[in-house]
Design a protein around this motif. Sequence first.
Motif, PDB file in Angstrom:
ATOM      1  N   ILE A  60       0.865  -1.179   0.000  1.00 26.86           N
ATOM      2  CA  ILE A  60       0.000   0.000   0.000  1.00 26.86           C
ATOM      3  C   ILE A  60       0.904   1.233   0.000  1.00 26.86           C
ATOM      4  O   ILE A  60       1.810   1.344   0.841  1.00 26.86           O
ATOM      5  CB  ILE A  60      -0.918   0.049   1.242  1.00 26.86           C
ATOM      6  N   PHE A  61       0.665   2.131  -0.950  1.00 27.55           N
ATOM      7  CA  PHE A  61       1.410   3.395  -1.002  1.00 27.55           C
ATOM      8  C   PHE A  61       0.501   4.554  -0.617  1.00 27.55           C
ATOM      9  O   PHE A  61      -0.656   4.610  -1.057  1.00 27.55           O
ATOM     10  CB  PHE A  61       1.913   3.660  -2.431  1.00 27.55           C
ATOM     11  N   ALA A  62       1.023   5.484   0.160  1.00 29.24           N
ATOM     12  CA  ALA A  62       0.382   6.784   0.380  1.00 29.24           C
ATOM     13  C   ALA A  62       1.289   7.819  -0.273  1.00 29.24           C
ATOM     14  O   ALA A  62       2.462   7.936   0.108  1.00 29.24           O
ATOM     15  CB  ALA A  62       0.245   7.067   1.868  1.00 29.24           C
ATOM     16  N   ARG A  63       0.764   8.524  -1.280  1.00 26.41           N
ATOM     17  CA  ARG A  63       1.629   9.438  -2.042  1.00 26.41           C
ATOM     18  C   ARG A  63       1.057  10.848  -2.098  1.00 26.41           C
ATOM     19  O   ARG A  63      -0.156  11.031  -2.082  1.00 26.41           O
ATOM     20  CB  ARG A  63       1.783   8.939  -3.488  1.00 26.41           C
ATOM     21  N   ASN A  64       1.961  11.806  -2.225  1.00 23.97           N
ATOM     22  CA  ASN A  64       1.572  13.185  -2.489  1.00 23.97           C
ATOM     23  C   ASN A  64       1.116  13.283  -3.947  1.00 23.97           C
ATOM     24  O   ASN A  64       1.869  12.915  -4.854  1.00 23.97           O
ATOM     25  CB  ASN A  64       2.774  14.099  -2.230  1.00 23.97           C
ATOM     26  N   PRO A  65      -0.093  13.779  -4.197  1.00 28.97           N
ATOM     27  CA  PRO A  65      -0.602  13.765  -5.572  1.00 28.97           C
ATOM     28  C   PRO A  65       0.111  14.756  -6.492  1.00 28.97           C
ATOM     29  O   PRO A  65       0.048  14.601  -7.715  1.00 28.97           O
ATOM     30  CB  PRO A  65      -2.076  14.139  -5.410  1.00 28.97           C
ATOM     31  N   ASP A  66       0.784  15.757  -5.931  1.00 32.04           N
ATOM     32  CA  ASP A  66       1.460  16.743  -6.791  1.00 32.04           C
ATOM     33  C   ASP A  66       2.826  16.272  -7.257  1.00 32.04           C
ATOM     34  O   ASP A  66       3.252  16.562  -8.369  1.00 32.04           O
ATOM     35  CB  ASP A  66       1.613  18.075  -6.049  1.00 32.04           C
TER      36      ASP A  66
END
Lengths: 604, 165
Positions: free
Chosen positions: A304-310
């Motif tokens: 599972i990745f949590a990423r900054n959308p920018d």
Amino acid sequence: MRYRATLGLAAALVAASGIAFANDSVLKNTANPNNWATQLGNYAGQRHSTLDQINTGNVGNLQVKWTFSTGVLRGHEGGPLVVGQYLYVHTPFPNNVYKLDLAEKGKIVWQYEPRQELSVIPVMCCDTVNRGVAVASGKVFLAQADNTLVALDDATGKVLWTVKNADASKGATLTAAPVVVKDKVLVGVSGGEFGVRGHLTAYNINDGKMVWRAYSTGPDAEVLLDPSKTLMMGKPIGEKDLGITTWPGDTWKIGGGTTWGWYTYDPELDLVYYGVGNPSTWNPVQRVVDNDRAKSDNKWSMTIFARNPDTGMAKWVYQKTPFDEWDFDGVNENILADIPIAGKTRKVMVNFDRNGFGYTLDRVTGELLVAQKYDPQVNWATHVDMATGRPQVVDKYSTFHNGQDVNSTGICPAALGSKDQQPASYNPDTGLFYVPTNHICMDYEPFKVAYSAGQPYVGATLSMFPAPNSHGGMGNFIAWDASTGKIVWSKPEPFAVWSGALTTKGGLAFYGTLEGYLVAVNAKDGKELYRFKTPSGIIGNVNTFEYGGKQFVAVLSGVGGWAGIGLAAGLTKDTDGLGAVGAHKALGQYTRLGGVMTVFGLPD
Amino acid sequence: MEMPTRSAARAAACVVAVLALTASGLVLADQPKAPNDPTQPIDPWDNPYAMVDGKIDFGTYNGFRRYHASCHVCHGPAGLGSSFAPNLLDPIRERLDYQAFQETVINGRQVEGATGDRVMPPFGLDPNVVEYVPDIWGYLKARADGVLDRGRPDHLAKGALKGRE
């Protein structure tokens, strides 16, 4: 014309000014309960509606109001979107899109019918499915099978721009629904069974320019993580380039980790969440470093990745199944909710992984809070170690431990997972999650396979059968308490429940079945209140919307997908003697191919 | 740009293949069962599989494995077909011989029909398939002849019989 040009200019100015404006249309559309504006209902992926006109008291009177044939006879995943007076419906390959006008009884406003090379069909491993379109900022986004991401003008259906996301000649395809976050549209890639190196990519919604791409394997710079900052189990990862070092040689380049599930987003934390799929091949022996499982996590598959959308940078990671030995393809959706954990409300995400564990994680930091089996039959691991986050694998069911060319038997769940892509629902009224599940086990024999670009790269033989010593069926629809990791109730079904769930403020939970039934149950206790047989098996997701003061429920029928492949012929030998399943072992006795949207409502 | 030409050429080739198959089907209804003779060499033409005491020759067992790695995702478990691609046992019983089978596996096939286009890719360059076409044929032939049931067959050791093993 001039009027529209002026509006277009205004939109461009807003976009250019850098204000995070574009996704406001998604926020606005999803905030209105009359709409069903994204595939999962909202950014959090809750698949819940606050409409309550249809409720436990009257759902028994539900009737078909109108239908629409898509003209395509393949597996229909995903579902229709509704924004205002318009309904958007998509089809499997060739990926047609129709915009219908609810004010004119479903009249077609425009249709988009792409021409795609037929050679893409056979590289779609498990049917030519597509999980739907995204509507945002005056555009409709479609991820075509042939890896073309296309932006259509919402008003006319005309193509505004297209971009090629990957290469079908190497086995890559697109099946996942795009998601629009701010001024970016996110798309994944399919092809884990062809040795495709997975990635998630953000394109600018105005011109289709790539903004960032985050690979699932390889060097940190390409995975877009910073080992000194990106968190894993609450601490920075520390070690560099695990996406290389946990693979033998260069195998990470053909290591899979595709990204064909659903993507969710938390606007407050400004984080995008998604799951990465299985490592390629299915033969673990070809993915081991120094013959030592401890060195062979095959990162960042099953993560599972949590990423900054920018920027795409990873804030945190959690690998659910390090060194997969069963094809527990970790792409399932991450549902965002705020629920009590040990008496305190936490911002969590809940993931029902293919591997049979229901995970609750702190979505701010990635801290693991709960990991429990959501099907009691799950046997490949005893439990998840809460300190390391690692599943404790049972040797008997370890296809690596047993070795290549050995048939490991009785593994639960099967490669289909305790749940596949069919998305679950979170109902804030009951605080429970409603999960469509598979109740299927397998024998698994890995063997050596050679890589050839664009050809299947599987390396295992599987046979699947209903979970033994159970009710004989192949599915359950369950209610799950993610605070404690417990099943609250479980409703057996003869076939895997392969349809996305919906819950409503009317006290209802809806799902579809592979035979083609739309089913409504009481969200409190799972008691069945309504059942209607649609023209074909349901692997689409149930949606609801309100138009003209009336609430409707809509679903796509059209059996297929992996369910159609695995189940169409039945799963077991006649001699297996697995009880009740003998009565309904072959799905083909219940339903045929189809492609129809059915819209339900209450009597006038 | 080149897309229409290429597809047209492929479609034309495929029509020829379909016609050829249909024509041979008219002549060759109900293929004879394979000899299943363990004293003779295993050979896709004359003796595609052999069973001794309920155990199938190793090559045919390997065909079971290869089939379920590369073919079953479309053609369903044990050759039974799926919602995506047809059952293979009926055509093998009715008309398909080793020659036509081999040609289709190597070159692929494309059929346009009322339920949508069906496309089988060419496996001629896939080492996991093309090297084992006789094994896969043996497996499907044994299935079509009713010699093998669904599921994993018991098998003889590698090299126990003469022939392609």
